[in-house]
Design a protein around this motif. Structure first.
Motif, short mmCIF file in Angstrom:
data_model
loop_
_atom_site.label_atom_id
_atom_site.label_comp_id
_atom_site.label_asym_id
_atom_site.label_seq_id
_atom_site.Cartn_x
_atom_site.Cartn_y
_atom_site.Cartn_z
N HIS A 60 6.22 -70.17 111.64
CA HIS A 60 7.49 -69.70 111.09
C HIS A 60 8.45 -70.89 111.05
CE1 HIS A 60 5.88 -65.73 111.67
NE2 HIS A 60 5.62 -66.04 112.93
N GLN A 65 10.54 -68.29 118.04
CA GLN A 65 9.94 -67.00 118.35
C GLN A 65 9.73 -66.89 119.86
OE1 GLN A 65 6.08 -66.57 116.57
NE2 GLN A 65 5.90 -64.44 117.13
N ARG A 96 10.23 -73.08 116.34
CA ARG A 96 10.02 -72.98 114.90
C ARG A 96 9.06 -74.08 114.45
NH1 ARG A 96 15.63 -72.57 112.89
NH2 ARG A 96 15.88 -71.79 114.96
N HIS A 114 9.23 -58.75 121.12
CA HIS A 114 8.99 -59.88 120.23
C HIS A 114 10.29 -60.16 119.49
CE1 HIS A 114 7.32 -61.30 116.30
NE2 HIS A 114 6.39 -61.84 117.05
N PHE A 116 12.97 -63.19 117.32
CA PHE A 116 13.21 -64.46 116.64
C PHE A 116 14.71 -64.76 116.73
CE2 PHE A 116 9.51 -62.74 114.42
CZ PHE A 116 8.67 -63.84 114.36
N ILE A 125 12.62 -65.55 108.49
CA ILE A 125 11.93 -66.42 109.45
C ILE A 125 11.02 -67.43 108.79
CG2 ILE A 125 12.04 -64.67 111.26
CD1 ILE A 125 9.02 -64.23 110.84
#
Length: 138
Positions: A60, A65, A96, A114, A116, A125
């Protein structure tokens, strides 16, 4: 102005998620995003990975993350052929642009929190799959 909000995980419906680079499926409960809770820099889901689940190598480019197992264990590979098993009480940080793969190798569901950071929507993302020759897909 926003105000504090309590989210009860059991009141948020599961959504079945499949994708061409996933073996099996995952169940997502969407918790945080700009459109859901007004959080401009965090997107979060409660995700259940059934036994046999694999989200094959990808990255991503626009968001960091974090994966926090809540139930069961999840196998994480940061480089093809090398892995670590994560259990509740451990937090995985995936900066990232880092290549990674996630698997449930157990015979029980794995549930993870989970999230971001740096984006307000899952679409922001970025996603890049690893191609089968072992190089990033173009």
């Amino acid at each position: 102005m926003s105000r504090p909000t309590i989210l009860s995980f059991d009141q948020i419906k599961d959504e079945l998620f499949t994708q061409w680079d996933i073996t099996g499926h995952q169940l997502n409960r969407h918790l945080l995003s700009m459109s859901l809770t007004g959080t401009p820099d965090v997107v979060a889901d409660l995700i259940t990975f059934p036994p046999g689940f694999v989200h094959h190598m990808h990255r991503h480019p626009h968001a960091d993350q974090f994966v926090l197992p809540l139930k069961g264990s999840v196998r994480f590979a940061g480089v093809p052929g090398r892995f670590v098993d994560l259990a509740p009480g451990q937090l995985l940080v995936v900066p990232r642009n880092s290549w990674h793969e996630v698997r449930n190798t157990s015979d029980e569901d794995c549930q993870v929190f989970h999230f971001f950071t740096g984006v307000g929507a899952i679409e922001d993302i970025g996603f890049e799959p690893w191609d089968s020759s072992g190089a990033p897909a173009e």
